[in-house]
Design a protein around this motif. Structure first.
Motif, mmCIF file in Angstrom:
data_model
loop_
_atom_site.group_PDB
_atom_site.id
_atom_site.type_symbol
_atom_site.label_atom_id
_atom_site.label_comp_id
_atom_site.label_asym_id
_atom_site.label_seq_id
_atom_site.Cartn_x
_atom_site.Cartn_y
_atom_site.Cartn_z
ATOM 1 N N GLU A 155 0.829 -1.205 0.000
ATOM 2 C CA GLU A 155 0.000 0.000 0.000
ATOM 3 C C GLU A 155 0.865 1.257 0.000
ATOM 4 O O GLU A 155 0.537 2.254 -0.652
ATOM 5 N N GLN A 156 1.966 1.199 0.708
ATOM 6 C CA GLN A 156 2.868 2.351 0.751
ATOM 7 C C GLN A 156 3.481 2.612 -0.615
ATOM 8 O O GLN A 156 3.583 3.770 -1.063
ATOM 9 N N GLU A 157 3.884 1.549 -1.301
ATOM 10 C CA GLU A 157 4.448 1.728 -2.642
ATOM 11 C C GLU A 157 3.393 2.245 -3.610
ATOM 12 O O GLU A 157 3.662 3.114 -4.440
ATOM 13 N N PHE A 158 2.168 1.731 -3.474
ATOM 14 C CA PHE A 158 1.087 2.186 -4.332
ATOM 15 C C PHE A 158 0.816 3.673 -4.121
ATOM 16 O O PHE A 158 0.629 4.429 -5.085
ATOM 17 N N ALA A 159 0.817 4.121 -2.887
ATOM 18 C CA ALA A 159 0.588 5.529 -2.591
ATOM 19 C C ALA A 159 1.677 6.404 -3.205
ATOM 20 O O ALA A 159 1.395 7.490 -3.745
ATOM 21 N N ALA A 160 2.928 5.925 -3.149
ATOM 22 C CA ALA A 160 4.030 6.690 -3.727
ATOM 23 C C ALA A 160 3.889 6.800 -5.238
ATOM 24 O O ALA A 160 4.128 7.866 -5.826
ATOM 25 N N ILE A 161 3.488 5.705 -5.881
ATOM 26 C CA ILE A 161 3.284 5.723 -7.335
ATOM 27 C C ILE A 161 2.141 6.658 -7.693
ATOM 28 O O ILE A 161 2.239 7.463 -8.632
#
Length: 335
Positions: free
Chosen positions: A218-224
């Motif tokens: 979820e953290q990586e998705f938010a960054a993208i």
């Protein structure tokens, strides 16, 4: 990189590679789709390096006379040992072809009629010694096309048009049709094919975003998502909105969703391996889809992780529903 992707896909037991055909970018800070390969050239290069993978490339009928296309496709099919197929795109982002001056006046109103005649001519050339044909768009006079494809009666055909015309085209000609994950869409493809006395495998495209944990994914998705190139996305949406088919609103509304990133049907599937396998199993069971084509952020790293960690979990979950991951080209997943 394409070689590495192909090797990993074969090693983990996936079914096919699929290349888009893009002829211009859509701007923005990232230069979205600015540098892209020509897919049929790439398929001919990858074919000798692989032994089992099906290879599908995108082709627009306006760019190749059917006699030329038939020869190229048959050549690659022979190089690959009968593992080649095509994804027919009739329109979508027409600016790519308008810049070349190859789009006839009024094409948007008859593009599926054009594609229908184009593929019928190729099927003649692939199965007959000599072909004579006179239609609205093409004329052949005792035309020869050899060698014939190894795939019989001809190489696999994929399409993705969601308008009524696009679905009718798929029902007549395609082996695989891309749709979304709504059960009604899946059923509609099968109904149209049944009216033609055929069956068509229904597939979809989905982006996967892995993480060691759900929170990490979820953290990586938010960054993208926070780094989304909104200018390029708006340019792409504007291009889609020029389409006069009844399906374009679904595509543009999907692209305008705040959680849309990457390439696929809807929001990416996000999570740790167990979470991702569970989500994918539920999507497959609920939609009744025949296959999923996967895209990733990092195809080399993420594809290997999916194939070795997630895929075995997914197979086990699907087996509980008597769904077998078979060895047919679109029955599993693809890079």
């Amino acid at each position: 990189m394409h070689r590495d992707i192909a090797m990993i896909a074969e090693d983990v037991g996936l079914d096919y590679l699929f290349w888009m055909g893009k002829w211009m970018g859509f701007g923005g800070a990232t230069g979205f789709w600015q540098n892209t390969i020509e897919p049929m050239s790439m398929a001919s290069a990858i074919a000798p390096l692989t032994s089992r993978l099906k290879l599908f490339t995108t082709i627009n009928p306006l760019l190749f006379h059917p006699a030329v296309a038939a020869k190229i496709i048959s050549t690659i099919d022979n190089i690959s040992g009968g593992r080649f197929g095509i994804n027919i795109v009739t329109g979508n982002t027409l600016e790519e072809l308008e810049q070349m001056g190859v789009v006839p006046e009024g094409y948007g109103d008859y593009r599926y009629e054009y594609a229908d005649e184009w593929i019928r001519v190729m099927k003649m050339l692939w199965t007959q010694g000599r072909s004579t044909f006179e239609g609205r768009f093409f004329k052949l006079d005792n035309c020869v096309s050899d060698p014939k494809p190894l795939s019989k009666p001809y190489p696999g055909i994929v399409s993705a048009g969601l308008s009524s015309e696009g679905l009718r085209f798929a029902a007549k000609h395609s082996d695989y049709q891309f749709v979304g994950l709504r059960p009604a869409e899946v059923a509609r493809v099968r109904e149209f094919a049944a009216e033609e006395g055929r069956t068509v495998k229904v597939v979809t495209s989905m982006m996967l975003l892995h993480g060691e944990s759900d929170a990490a994914a979820e953290q990586e998705f938010a960054a993208i998502r926070d780094d989304l190139d909104t200018e390029a996305l708006e340019n792409l949406i504007h291009s889609f909105e020029r389409d006069n088919r009844d399906s374009y609103k679904d595509r543009t509304s999907y692209l305008r969703q705040p959680n849309t990133v990457g390439f696929g049907s809807g929001m990416p599937v996000i999570g740790a391996p167990d979470t991702m396998a569970q989500k994918l199993a539920e999507l497959i069971v609920e939609s009744g889809i025949d296959g999923i084509q996967f895209t990733f952020v990092d195809f080399v790293k993420d594809l290997k992780f999916f194939g070795t960690v997630v895929l075995p979990k997914l197979k086990a979950l699907l087996a509980r529903h008597d769904i077998v991951v078979a060895d047919a080209p679109a029955a599993r997943a693809a890079a």
